[in-house]
Design a protein around this motif. Structure first.
Motif, short mmCIF file in Angstrom:
data_model
loop_
_atom_site.label_atom_id
_atom_site.label_comp_id
_atom_site.label_asym_id
_atom_site.label_seq_id
_atom_site.Cartn_x
_atom_site.Cartn_y
_atom_site.Cartn_z
N GLN A 123 1.41 -14.31 16.33
CA GLN A 123 1.54 -16.19 16.80
C GLN A 123 0.82 -17.25 15.80
O GLN A 123 0.67 -18.29 16.28
N GLU A 124 -0.38 -16.90 15.41
CA GLU A 124 -1.57 -17.62 14.90
C GLU A 124 -1.13 -17.94 13.24
O GLU A 124 -1.35 -19.25 12.79
N ASP B 98 3.46 -18.55 13.31
CA ASP B 98 3.79 -19.09 14.13
C ASP B 98 5.26 -19.13 15.16
O ASP B 98 6.09 -19.49 15.49
N GLN C 297 6.92 -17.16 18.89
CA GLN C 297 6.62 -17.44 19.79
C GLN C 297 8.09 -16.95 20.72
O GLN C 297 8.63 -16.33 20.07
N SER D 178 11.21 -17.06 19.03
CA SER D 178 11.75 -16.88 17.66
C SER D 178 12.26 -15.29 17.49
O SER D 178 12.13 -14.02 18.51
N GLU E 173 9.28 -16.51 7.12
CA GLU E 173 8.28 -15.66 6.51
C GLU E 173 8.48 -14.19 6.11
O GLU E 173 9.17 -13.56 6.81
N TRP F 188 -0.05 -17.44 23.90
CA TRP F 188 -0.04 -18.89 24.45
C TRP F 188 0.82 -19.44 25.25
O TRP F 188 0.42 -19.90 26.16
#
Length: 245
Positions: A54-55, A58, A60, A63, A116, A154
């Motif tokens: 998440q941090e 990225d 969410q 994804s 990523e 989030w």
């Protein structure tokens, strides 16, 4: 309906110190290690991986994360639960496009198609990946410990979103625990399947039924294997050790 994050939270609340996963590496070229992970420790691994997604990456809802780790390995279990904690889509189909790849082979062709990449060393005591990594690849063994032990998503998970892609089939969050062979409540189950999609669902099911699992990675253990008695195994879940890796 309980979503994966709530299933894990409920299991920890019921008995945090009870083993969740006990892993044996019986592969001929493996480490021979035995790893036992309590529910509390499993939640910590899941939280750290979810925070990294998440941090740091990225990830969410919406994804897609390809977790290209072997079943029935304990690291596949916590990465799957981490993806579901964020509310993203977990795919174990290597032909499926993904935003993030979690893999033991960060230089593969799969990695070229992902934005990523997380490089994972499978042995439990690894402190770094063990090989030089190109710029931008996350070394899980070296970096995951820097993320928090608690996780707060989030975004809320939509039960109708796709939770899992396996063999081309899409399973929603609402259906993750549907259509599975029953597990005994509170049982200690042997899990040997190499089918990654089945494996991650069985791990979630095991937590949802207040159970625990003994994971044997390698040849199917014999019925009289003394470890099964010592571990208190009462049930064989998904007894077929074959299938896609």
């Amino acid at each position: 309906m309980h979503l994966p994050a709530q299933v894990l939270s409920d299991a920890v609340a019921a008995d945090a110190t009870r083993p969740a996963l006990t892993y044996y590496d019986d592969n001929p070229d493996g480490t021979g290690e035995r790893i036992e992970i309590s529910r509390r420790v499993l939640r910590t691994w899941v939280a750290k991986a979810a925070n990294a997604l998440q941090e740091g990456l990225d990830v969410q809802p919406g994804s897609v994360v390809l977790v290209d780790l072997p079943a029935p390995h304990w690291r596949l279990a916590y990465w799957a639960l981490a993806v579901w904690s964020v509310g993203a889509t977990l795919t174990v189909d290597t032909h499926e496009g993904a935003d993030v790849l979690v893999t033991t082979d960060p230089d593969s062709e799969l990695a070229e198609d992902c934005d990523e990449v997380v490089a994972v060393a499978l042995p439990a005591l690894s402190r770094h990946f063990g090989a030089e990594l190109r710029s931008g690849v996350m070394d899980e063994a070296a970096e995951l410990s820097s993320y928090a032990d608690d996780f707060v998503a989030w975004d809320e998970v939509d039960p109708q979103d796709t939770a899992l892609v396996t063999f081309g089939s899409r399973v929603t969050y609402a259906d993750l625990l549907e259509g599975l062979a029953p597990l005994p409540t509170g049982g200690r189950s042997l899990v040997t399947t190499r089918d990654r999609g089945t494996f991650v669902r069985v791990v979630l099911q095991m937590l949802a039924t207040d159970g625990s699992a003994v994971l044997v990675d390698g040849p199917l253990p014999a019925d009289d294997d003394p470890r099964l008695t010592a571990e208190g195994v009462t049930f064989r879940a998904v007894p077929d050790a074959g299938g896609p890796g």
